[in-house]
Design a protein around this motif. Structure first.
Motif, PDB file in Angstrom:
ATOM      1  N   GLU A  26      13.204   0.345   7.737  1.00 48.11           N
ATOM      2  CA  GLU A  26      12.244  -0.160   8.735  1.00 48.11           C
ATOM      3  C   GLU A  26      11.701  -1.528   8.332  1.00 48.11           C
ATOM      4  O   GLU A  26      11.591  -2.426   9.160  1.00 48.11           O
ATOM      5  N   LEU A  27      11.366  -1.687   7.032  1.00 52.59           N
ATOM      6  CA  LEU A  27      10.806  -2.965   6.580  1.00 52.59           C
ATOM      7  C   LEU A  27      11.821  -4.096   6.751  1.00 52.59           C
ATOM      8  O   LEU A  27      11.494  -5.159   7.293  1.00 52.59           O
TER       9      LEU A  27
ATOM     10  N   ASP B  89       0.871  -1.167   0.000  1.00 57.22           N
ATOM     11  CA  ASP B  89       0.000   0.000   0.000  1.00 57.22           C
ATOM     12  C   ASP B  89       0.917   1.228   0.000  1.00 57.22           C
ATOM     13  O   ASP B  89       1.666   1.459   0.945  1.00 57.22           O
ATOM     14  N   ARG B  90       0.867   1.984  -1.084  1.00 54.83           N
ATOM     15  CA  ARG B  90       1.807   3.097  -1.252  1.00 54.83           C
ATOM     16  C   ARG B  90       1.637   4.175  -0.193  1.00 54.83           C
ATOM     17  O   ARG B  90       2.470   5.056  -0.055  1.00 54.83           O
ATOM     18  N   ARG B  91       0.530   4.110   0.555  1.00 53.02           N
ATOM     19  CA  ARG B  91       0.279   5.151   1.564  1.00 53.02           C
ATOM     20  C   ARG B  91       0.926   4.833   2.902  1.00 53.02           C
ATOM     21  O   ARG B  91       0.890   5.636   3.821  1.00 53.02           O
ATOM     22  N   ILE B  92       1.503   3.624   3.037  1.00 55.27           N
ATOM     23  CA  ILE B  92       2.130   3.283   4.320  1.00 55.27           C
ATOM     24  C   ILE B  92       3.458   4.035   4.455  1.00 55.27           C
ATOM     25  O   ILE B  92       4.336   3.897   3.610  1.00 55.27           O
ATOM     26  N   PRO B  93       3.612   4.836   5.508  1.00 60.32           N
ATOM     27  CA  PRO B  93       4.845   5.611   5.654  1.00 60.32           C
ATOM     28  C   PRO B  93       5.964   4.777   6.278  1.00 60.32           C
ATOM     29  O   PRO B  93       6.315   4.970   7.443  1.00 60.32           O
ATOM     30  N   MET B  94       6.522   3.866   5.507  1.00 60.60           N
ATOM     31  CA  MET B  94       7.566   2.999   6.063  1.00 60.60           C
ATOM     32  C   MET B  94       8.769   3.013   5.130  1.00 60.60           C
ATOM     33  O   MET B  94       8.619   2.861   3.919  1.00 60.60           O
ATOM     34  N   THR B  95       9.948   3.179   5.712  1.00 62.87           N
ATOM     35  CA  THR B  95      11.148   3.189   4.880  1.00 62.87           C
ATOM     36  C   THR B  95      11.643   1.761   4.656  1.00 62.87           C
ATOM     37  O   THR B  95      11.254   0.828   5.374  1.00 62.87           O
TER      38      THR B  95
ATOM     39  N   ASP C  41      16.687   4.752   2.758  1.00 61.86           N
ATOM     40  CA  ASP C  41      15.800   5.777   3.317  1.00 61.86           C
ATOM     41  C   ASP C  41      14.564   6.023   2.468  1.00 61.86           C
ATOM     42  O   ASP C  41      13.764   6.905   2.773  1.00 61.86           O
ATOM     43  N   GLN C  42      14.399   5.241   1.417  1.00 66.95           N
ATOM     44  CA  GLN C  42      13.230   5.445   0.544  1.00 66.95           C
ATOM     45  C   GLN C  42      11.979   4.821   1.170  1.00 66.95           C
ATOM     46  O   GLN C  42      12.062   3.835   1.898  1.00 66.95           O
ATOM     47  N   LEU C  43      10.835   5.386   0.834  1.00 66.86           N
ATOM     48  CA  LEU C  43       9.579   4.793   1.297  1.00 66.86           C
ATOM     49  C   LEU C  43       9.291   3.540   0.469  1.00 66.86           C
ATOM     50  O   LEU C  43       9.517   3.548  -0.758  1.00 66.86           O
ATOM     51  N   ILE C  44       8.782   2.490   1.105  1.00 66.02           N
ATOM     52  CA  ILE C  44       8.563   1.237   0.370  1.00 66.02           C
ATOM     53  C   ILE C  44       7.506   1.412  -0.729  1.00 66.02           C
ATOM     54  O   ILE C  44       7.539   0.717  -1.733  1.00 66.02           O
TER      55      ILE C  44
ATOM     56  N   GLY D 165      14.283  -4.205   8.751  1.00 66.92           N
ATOM     57  CA  GLY D 165      14.483  -4.407  10.193  1.00 66.92           C
ATOM     58  C   GLY D 165      13.416  -5.301  10.813  1.00 66.92           C
ATOM     59  O   GLY D 165      13.658  -5.962  11.830  1.00 66.92           O
TER      60      GLY D 165
END
Lengths: 254, 288
Positions: free
Chosen positions: A102-103, A93-99, A141-144, A105
């Motif tokens: 983080e994923l 989901d492109r709206r999830i603010p996760m780098t 550091d990019q958003l997934i 990790g």
């Protein structure tokens, strides 16, 4: 010495009322790369999802690293963290603010009740190493949600590699990778198998790749049609029986 | 001079115990709504939360009908109702939003019918719909504080699990996460937060506390941890600013807080656009 990592005995799985997998038995040893091949809708993904406990099984037994998987899919946490899974359709989901950091990790160590900053240094180090291994350090550091299909696959592979595992299950993992990335991907799998003794179970449609890289092949079309070395299992006769059509083989070099 | 007089007036107002309780209640509700809201919107449970708020009116009306304290009936009702709805959503083939629509509109209708039989409560319907944060009591604050502690510990200690569940359920199951257990605990906490917040902000506005700060935080965050913390912070900030503006301009408190949340959300929407306009290089072709 090779040890048994996964044993499946007489496994039958239903998808709603449809019997998707019937009476499948096989075993997997450490340091081997086994591929599951078969036609679309033949039950390959269902088989893998039942092994992971994502889908409930109707009958049969599954033993992972010496421990039986319960009917409800329970396996002790220390064994669970030794299994990594890369799903076929990973739609972020492109709206999830996760780098990406983080994923990746999230793949590290167990997920139980713990302080969110526990082992932060060790985890960060492991994440950096895993991303470097799949040539994705620049994505950290990019958003997934902003990754391309190929980049997402590489990041998910880093998620699998971030912690030492014993069993890696891949569902059409190289799909979406370019030729170079695909070649690097198979090199990496070879290293994991040879140097770290990982057992690899992967679903694939690329029979030439299977022939080139895998030690063993399971031919699935609702049930186990044949199994053996690629030479045996991927012979024209076996493939014709599996896919239900006459098979002519063409080899390509990569 | 006018500003100074009004400022003194607001300061004096916040020295009154009921205003202090209201402010604290708003902050606690804002933080709880922000923390749970950050996961609620990503898991697309916003409408579920809204339906839960509307249906809570049914719990209150049942309490009045049975002659019980509605506050005592509301919390268990909210939890049981949320679990029942969650079960229905998983076991029917209907669309989620359609099913939720049936549930919340019909429970609202039944609640109004029940309330029409309870003569003594007719006049207080407005309070139920829009809440009365100024009527927050010591017991409400104790309950909110306890719930905030439970929510913080649960979400904090299972943060990585919650993150993975939000990204992809199959990855979480493969790692041994019991999705049904996690989902049930989350739904119970969400229903308790909604149930406790209804007294302050009413059934119509309760979902705003869960949804708006989280949406604003999403627009301003680049990492998940930052997002959850910011969502909680914006929930608390909007409660403080909303209470102050309500005291300053003599406005109803609950709607003032929601209006403040909206202002923060709009600001969060505009800031990145302004930034991109001021930082982007000119798109005009070079002049020859």
């Amino acid at each position: 010495m090779k040890e048994s990592v996964l044993t499946v005995e007489h496994l039958t799985v239903y998808r709603e009322t449809y019997k998707a997998v019937q009476d499948v038995s096989f075993s997997l040893e450490s340091g081997t790369d086994t591929s599951i091949v078969g036609p679309n809708g033949g039950g390959k993904t269902t088989l893998v999802q039942a092994i992971l406990g994502i889908l409930p099984r109707h009958s049969g037994e599954i033993t992972i690293l010496g421990q039986p998987l319960s009917r409800k899919g329970y396996l002790p946490a220390n064994l669970r963290q030794q299994i990594a899974y890369l799903p076929q359709n990973f739609l972020v989901d492109r709206r999830i603010p996760m780098t990406v950091n983080e994923l990746v990790g999230l793949g590290w160590d167990k997920l139980g009740f713990q302080l969110p900053w526990a082992n932060h240094k060790k985890r960060s180090h492991a994440v950096r190493s895993a991303l470097k291994r799949v040539n994705a350090s620049h994505l950290k550091d990019q958003l997934i949600g902003g990754l391309s299909g190929g980049e997402t696959k590489r990041v998910l592979l880093a998620y699998c590699l971030v912690y030492p595992r014993r069993l890696l299950i891949l569902d059409e993992a190289p799909a979406g990778l370019d030729i170079k990335a695909e070649s690097e991907f198979y090199d990496l799998l070879y290293q994991l198998k040879q140097e770290q003794d990982w057992a690899i179970l992967q679903i694939s449609h690329d029979l030439n790749m299977v022939r080139q890289h895998c030690d063993r092949v399971l031919c699935i079309n609702r049930t186990l049609r044949c199994q053996g070395t690629p030479e045996v299992a991927l012979s024209p006769n076996s493939l014709s029986a599996l896919y239900g059509t006459d098979f002519v083989q063409y080899h390509h070099s990569h | 001079m006018f500003f100074q007089t009004e400022f003194t007036h607001v300061i004096e107002l916040f020295q009154l115990p009921f205003m202090q309780r209201a402010l604290l209640g708003g902050i606690l509700t804002g933080i709880m709504g922000g923390v749970l809201g950050s996961f609620t919107i990503l898991r697309q449970l916003s409408f579920f939360c809204d339906a839960l708020g509307h249906s809570a009116l049914l719990g209150i009306s049942l309490g009045y009908l049975l002659g019980l304290n509605p506050s005592l009936v509301l919390l268990p009702f909210a939890v049981i109702f949320a679990l029942a709805v969650s079960y229905l959503l998983e076991h029917t083939r209907l669309w989620t939003d359609a099913l939720l629509n049936i549930i919340y509109s019909s429970s609202l209708a039944i609640a109004i019918i029940i309330l029409s039989f309870v003569g003594q409560y007719k006049g207080g319907l407005n309070n139920l719909l829009f809440g009365d944060i100024l009527a927050v009591q010591q017991l409400d604050l104790v309950l909110s504080s306890l719930l905030l502690i439970v929510c913080t510990i649960y979400i904090g200690m299972t943060l990585r699990t919650q993150m993975l569940l939000t990204v992809d359920e199959s990855l979480a199951i493969a790692r041994g996460v019991s999705v049904s257990t996690q989902r049930t605990v989350f739904i119970v906490l969400l229903s308790l937060v909604v149930g406790i917040s209804i007294k302050s902000i009413g059934v119509l506005l309760v979902s705003a506390f869960v949804v708006i700060p989280a949406c604003a935080a999403r627009l301003m965050s680049r990492t998940f941890t930052h997002y959850v913390l910011l969502s909680a912070g914006l929930g608390a900030l909007s409660a403080v600013l909303g209470m102050v503006s309500s005291a300053w301009f003599n406005l109803p408190s609950g709607p003032s807080i929601v209006a403040t949340q909206l202002a923060i959300f709009l600001t969060a929407m505009v800031i990145p656009r302004l930034r991109s306009v001021t930082h982007s290089p000119s798109t005009l072709p070079p002049q020859v």
